[in-house]
Design a protein around this motif. Structure first.
Motif, short mmCIF file in Angstrom:
data_model
loop_
_atom_site.label_atom_id
_atom_site.label_comp_id
_atom_site.label_asym_id
_atom_site.label_seq_id
_atom_site.Cartn_x
_atom_site.Cartn_y
_atom_site.Cartn_z
N LYS A 85 0.78 -1.13 0.13
CA LYS A 85 -0.17 -0.32 -0.03
C LYS A 85 0.90 1.36 -0.06
O LYS A 85 2.02 1.22 0.52
CB LYS A 85 -0.93 0.14 0.98
CG LYS A 85 -1.78 -1.15 1.32
CD LYS A 85 -2.87 -1.29 0.16
CE LYS A 85 -3.76 -2.44 0.67
NZ LYS A 85 -4.44 -3.03 -0.61
N THR A 86 0.18 2.47 -0.44
CA THR A 86 0.93 3.74 -0.35
C THR A 86 0.55 4.12 1.13
O THR A 86 0.18 3.63 2.06
CB THR A 86 0.31 4.60 -1.25
OG1 THR A 86 -1.14 5.00 -0.85
CG2 THR A 86 0.12 4.23 -3.00
N ARG A 88 -0.70 6.59 1.97
CA ARG A 88 -2.20 6.91 2.13
C ARG A 88 -3.11 5.69 2.30
O ARG A 88 -4.45 5.84 2.52
CB ARG A 88 -2.62 7.81 1.15
CG ARG A 88 -2.17 9.29 1.17
CD ARG A 88 -2.73 9.94 0.07
NE ARG A 88 -2.09 11.28 0.26
CZ ARG A 88 -2.50 12.45 -0.73
NH1 ARG A 88 -3.38 12.09 -1.70
NH2 ARG A 88 -2.20 13.51 -0.69
N GLY A 89 -2.62 4.55 2.18
CA GLY A 89 -3.34 3.39 2.27
C GLY A 89 -3.91 2.70 0.86
O GLY A 89 -4.72 1.86 1.08
N GLY A 90 -3.71 3.28 -0.14
CA GLY A 90 -4.12 2.94 -1.50
C GLY A 90 -3.22 1.89 -1.83
O GLY A 90 -2.29 1.67 -1.36
N PRO A 91 -3.73 1.23 -2.87
CA PRO A 91 -2.93 0.13 -3.59
C PRO A 91 -1.71 0.85 -4.29
O PRO A 91 -1.88 1.85 -4.94
CB PRO A 91 -3.92 -0.62 -4.71
CG PRO A 91 -4.90 0.49 -4.75
CD PRO A 91 -4.96 1.33 -3.85
N LYS A 92 -0.40 0.23 -3.94
CA LYS A 92 0.64 0.76 -4.77
C LYS A 92 0.66 0.32 -6.19
O LYS A 92 1.49 0.60 -6.88
CB LYS A 92 1.80 0.56 -3.99
CG LYS A 92 3.16 1.02 -4.38
CD LYS A 92 4.33 1.05 -3.15
CE LYS A 92 5.57 2.04 -3.62
NZ LYS A 92 5.34 3.26 -2.75
#
Length: 94
Positions: A85-86, A88-92
């Motif tokens: 994850k990034t 910010r919690g989004g998918p990397k």
């Protein structure tokens, strides 16, 4: 005097654990680093944002040695790729 020789059989191969995800012969962690480029080119072939897609796909592939099949989704076949994850919690990984 003759010595008795014992013959032992090799243990039968055990099936791989269920935590190895396989699809079309792709097992997570089974790619060689030089295979990342072609797999990522396929993965990013339908996006408008090819440069960032290729950059992050290759970064993820280098770490996980797996790229999900297809151009979108199927991330369950590469949990490492899916779970990175990034900040910010989004998918990397694309």
């Amino acid at each position: 005097m003759l010595q008795a020789t014992t013959i032992t059989e090799a243990p039968a191969p055990q099936p791989q654990g269920s935590n190895n995800h396989t699809m079309n012969g792709i097992t997570e962690g089974s790619l060689q680093p030089q295979e990342c480029g072609p797999r990522c080119s396929t993965r990013c072939s339908n996006t408008q944002y090819k440069k960032p897609c290729l950059f992050f796909c290759q970064k993820c592939c280098a770490k996980c040695l797996c790229v999900p099949p297809g151009t979108y989704g199927n991330k369950q076949f590469c949990p490492c790729y899916n779970n990175w994850k990034t900040k910010r919690g989004g998918p990397k990984c694309p």
